[in-house]
Design an enzyme around this catalytic site. Structure first.
Site, short mmCIF file in Angstrom:
data_model
loop_
_atom_site.label_atom_id
_atom_site.label_comp_id
_atom_site.label_asym_id
_atom_site.label_seq_id
_atom_site.Cartn_x
_atom_site.Cartn_y
_atom_site.Cartn_z
N HIS A 101 87.47 27.27 -61.37
CA HIS A 101 88.40 26.13 -61.41
C HIS A 101 89.47 26.41 -62.45
O HIS A 101 89.22 27.04 -63.46
CB HIS A 101 87.69 24.81 -61.71
CG HIS A 101 86.78 24.87 -62.91
ND1 HIS A 101 85.53 25.44 -62.86
CD2 HIS A 101 86.96 24.44 -64.18
CE1 HIS A 101 84.97 25.35 -64.06
NE2 HIS A 101 85.82 24.77 -64.89
N HIS A 103 92.07 24.54 -64.97
CA HIS A 103 92.39 23.26 -65.61
C HIS A 103 93.91 23.08 -65.66
O HIS A 103 94.62 23.99 -66.10
CB HIS A 103 91.89 23.24 -67.06
CG HIS A 103 90.40 23.25 -67.20
ND1 HIS A 103 89.67 22.12 -67.41
CD2 HIS A 103 89.50 24.26 -67.18
CE1 HIS A 103 88.38 22.42 -67.52
NE2 HIS A 103 88.25 23.73 -67.39
P1 AMP Z 1 84.63 24.32 -67.71
O1 AMP Z 1 84.10 24.02 -69.09
O2 AMP Z 1 85.88 25.14 -67.71
O3 AMP Z 1 83.55 24.88 -66.81
O4 AMP Z 1 85.10 22.93 -67.16
C1 AMP Z 1 84.30 22.06 -66.43
C2 AMP Z 1 85.09 20.76 -66.32
O5 AMP Z 1 84.59 20.04 -65.22
C3 AMP Z 1 84.98 19.86 -67.54
O6 AMP Z 1 86.29 19.56 -68.01
C4 AMP Z 1 84.27 18.61 -67.00
O7 AMP Z 1 84.75 17.43 -67.60
C5 AMP Z 1 84.60 18.67 -65.53
N1 AMP Z 1 83.62 18.09 -64.63
C6 AMP Z 1 82.29 18.33 -64.57
N2 AMP Z 1 81.73 17.65 -63.56
C7 AMP Z 1 82.73 16.97 -62.95
C8 AMP Z 1 82.79 16.09 -61.82
N3 AMP Z 1 81.70 15.77 -61.11
N4 AMP Z 1 84.00 15.59 -61.46
C9 AMP Z 1 85.11 15.91 -62.17
N5 AMP Z 1 85.12 16.74 -63.23
C10 AMP Z 1 83.95 17.25 -63.62
#
Ligand code: AMP
Ligand code: ZN
Length: 136
Positions: A101, A103
């Site tokens: 993903h 950001h």
């Molecule tokens: P990372 O630390 O780069 O793996 O980012 C994961 C991101 O996903 C974090 O910013 C979380 O807040 C976000 N996240 C986790 N679960 C969900 C969800 N079900 N819906 C939306 N965002 C999520």
């Protein structure tokens, strides 16, 4: 291809609801549930790739183009003052969901967030050593 038990596979493919701001055949873009700032969104490919290194080149190119388009829209509609693109690979780098993903983080003068590191102080020799190791 989806991966079993991957929450972002399920969200990207509409099996778990999310606040989508964009969708096409290959991607869904959703609002992050734990936003760093107002409008923080995530670009999710609908196919499962654990990280950047698994992402096919053609998909990677599309991610950047999409980030640019949506970034423009966010800057404009949310009156943001700046914009961070972030992408974590591996636990050591802060990745917590192991489905690629990107950001998209609109930033505001008064948002009180810090996305930064403590700068090191390498010597010229140390930099040369690293340069030799990773020169491509
Ligand atoms: P990372 O630390 O780069 O793996 O980012 C994961 C991101 O996903 C974090 O910013 C979380 O807040 C976000 N996240 C986790 N679960 C969900 C969800 N079900 N819906 C939306 N965002 C999520
Ligand atoms: Zn997945």
């Amino acid at each position: 291809m989806q991966e079993e038990n991957c929450i972002f596979c399920k969200i990207a493919n509409g099996e778990i609801p999310s606040k989508s701001i964009y969708e096409d055949e290959e991607f869904r873009v959703i609002l992050d549930l734990g936003p760093a700032a107002k409008g923080h969104a995530l670009i999710l490919p609908k196919s499962h790739y654990a990280n950047l290194f698994e992402l096919p080149e053609e998909t990677a190119k599309k991610v950047i183009v999409l980030a640019k388009k949506l970034g423009n829209q966010m800057m404009d509609k949310l009156h943001a003052d700046g914009f961070n693109l972030m992408q974590n690979n591996g636990e050591a780098a802060g990745q917590t969901v192991f489905h690629f993903h990107m950001h998209l983080i609109p930033r505001y003068k008064d948002d009180n967030q810090k996305i930064q590191w403590v700068p090191g102080k390498p010597t010229g020799e140390e930099l040369e050593e690293i340069q030799k190791q990773i020169i491509y």
